[in-house]
Scaffold this motif. Structure first.
Motif, short mmCIF file in Angstrom:
data_model
loop_
_atom_site.label_atom_id
_atom_site.label_comp_id
_atom_site.label_asym_id
_atom_site.label_seq_id
_atom_site.Cartn_x
_atom_site.Cartn_y
_atom_site.Cartn_z
N SER A 1 -25.58 -14.71 2.01
CA SER A 1 -24.62 -14.63 3.26
C SER A 1 -25.40 -14.11 4.57
O SER A 1 -24.58 -14.27 5.54
N VAL A 2 -26.72 -13.50 4.35
CA VAL A 2 -27.50 -13.04 5.69
C VAL A 2 -27.88 -14.24 6.47
O VAL A 2 -28.34 -13.88 7.65
N SER A 3 -27.97 -15.43 6.01
CA SER A 3 -28.65 -16.34 6.61
C SER A 3 -27.51 -17.12 7.48
O SER A 3 -26.39 -17.21 7.07
N ALA A 4 -27.91 -17.70 8.43
CA ALA A 4 -27.08 -18.55 9.25
C ALA A 4 -26.96 -20.00 9.03
O ALA A 4 -25.86 -20.59 9.16
N ARG A 5 -27.78 -20.32 7.94
CA ARG A 5 -27.71 -21.81 7.30
C ARG A 5 -27.93 -21.56 5.92
O ARG A 5 -28.74 -22.07 5.06
N PRO A 6 -26.71 -21.07 5.07
CA PRO A 6 -26.83 -20.84 3.74
C PRO A 6 -26.88 -22.11 2.93
O PRO A 6 -27.41 -22.23 1.90
N ALA B 1 -29.47 -1.76 9.12
CA ALA B 1 -28.26 -2.10 9.52
C ALA B 1 -28.00 -3.86 9.55
O ALA B 1 -28.95 -4.53 9.52
N ASN B 2 -26.73 -4.14 9.32
CA ASN B 2 -26.35 -5.53 9.00
C ASN B 2 -26.80 -5.91 7.29
O ASN B 2 -26.42 -7.23 7.11
N LEU C 1 -23.60 -2.44 5.12
CA LEU C 1 -22.49 -2.85 5.63
C LEU C 1 -21.22 -2.23 4.60
O LEU C 1 -20.39 -1.82 5.15
N TYR C 2 -21.48 -2.26 3.19
CA TYR C 2 -20.65 -1.72 2.28
C TYR C 2 -20.09 -0.31 2.46
O TYR C 2 -19.28 0.14 2.44
N LEU C 3 -21.28 0.59 2.61
CA LEU C 3 -21.33 1.85 2.73
C LEU C 3 -20.47 2.17 4.29
O LEU C 3 -19.80 3.08 4.08
#
Length: 311
Positions: free
Chosen positions: A159-164, A207-208, A213-215
């Motif tokens: 999910s952190v990738s721009a192209r999963p 960050a990110n 993000l969950y916390l």
């Protein structure tokens, strides 16, 4: 301008890369020539061939010898990687010839370390001579290593990738989270909420990142200001060392890692209720590259038995 890749590939040889790293190591063309077993005139000629192929000088000539310039540092770094890859190639071929399957390069995010080490142990029990390279890093960094071919498989999140879509992934574990602290933390033996920990120093991901993000979302959901006193790290060892040294620090970790750290008897899981789970773990590989036989066996084993690491 740099030449196109095809002329560079045609002119650069493995012996050139050996010479480049020897020059960088020794700072002298004479000593570099001795290190790779050629004459100084031969080394001079080879360096000229390298710089002609690249189209730029790579070293600055000084009274003390040769010093890599900015472009030279870049080329030397890749020269080392190329030699390392050739070494890994030989290791994998030896493993295949010996019938043991060769070498596996695999990565993991911190929270999945217990899961990965369990499956690696199973694999190595069945393949005694296998060589394993294990990298622990963030999902973003691990995906970059997959893209570059430095890893075959990673346990992380796409999910952190721009192209999963570049990756093949298999959902293997639902991560549960815990707040961990020193056993001497003031709230170690009593019930606690995030509000009680709002002024604490938190050990967190950058960050990110999904866990960070969950916390942040949990603090926002409880209408609390996110802590400003933070230590950012992806290292389980650094997290443990910080918790051991600072009784007032707290960290958000996967329950699997939290349980491993608690076995040191210096940390404990605080009784803080976290209502939601974090994003699941995925076993990930590049869609554009086929897995080696040993990596394919590892992939199949993890996908078929993802939760066997739980006692």
């Amino acid at each position: 301008m740099l030449p196109d890749i095809e002329p560079m590939l045609a002119r650069l040889k493995l012996r050139h890369f050996r010479l480049l790293t020897a020059i960088d190591d020794n700072g002298s063309l004479l000593r570099a020539a001795e290190a790779v077993g050629i004459s100084q005139p031969g080394a001079t000629k080879a360096l000229q061939e390298i710089e002609d192929a690249i189209g730029h000088p790579l070293f600055v000539r000084t009274n003390r010898g040769l010093r890599a310039n900015e472009l030279g540092h870049c080329v030397v770094r890749y020269a080392r990687l190329i030699q390392q890859d050739v070494s890994h190639l030989r290791e994998e071929m030896l493993g295949i010839l010996d019938g043991h399957g060769g070498r596996l390069a695999v990565g993991t995010i911190m929270g999945a370390v217990p899961l990965l080490t369990h499956h690696l142990t199973r694999l190595m029990d069945r393949n005694r001579a296998i060589r394993v390279e294990l990298v622990e890093d963030t999902s973003a960094s691990l995906l970059g290593l997959l893209d570059a071919g430095r890893l075959e498989i990673a346990i992380c999140r796409t999910s952190v990738s721009a192209r999963p879509e570049k990756y093949v992934d298999a959902r293997i574990w639902e991560e549960e989270l815990a707040v961990v602290a020193n056993v001497r933390h003031p709230l170690a033996s009593s019930s606690a909420t995030l509000r009680d920990l709002a002024e604490s120093t938190w050990i967190v991901y950058a960050a990110n990142m999904p866990m960070r993000l969950y916390l942040e979302q949990e603090f926002k959901a409880q209408e609390l200001r996110f802590p400003t006193s933070l230590v950012e790290t992806t290292s389980a060892f650094a997290t443990l060392a910080l918790l051991q040294r600072n009784p007032d620090f707290v960290a958000l970790l996967s329950t699997e890692v939290a349980n491993v750290l608690s076995r040191t008897q210096t940390t404990t899981i605080l009784p803080v209720r976290l209502p939601a789970r974090s994003e699941p773990y995925y076993l990930v590989r590049s869609r554009s590259r086929a897995l080696s036989p040993i990596a394919a066996r590892f992939w199949t084993d993890v996908v078929a038995n993802p939760g066997e690491h739980i006692d």
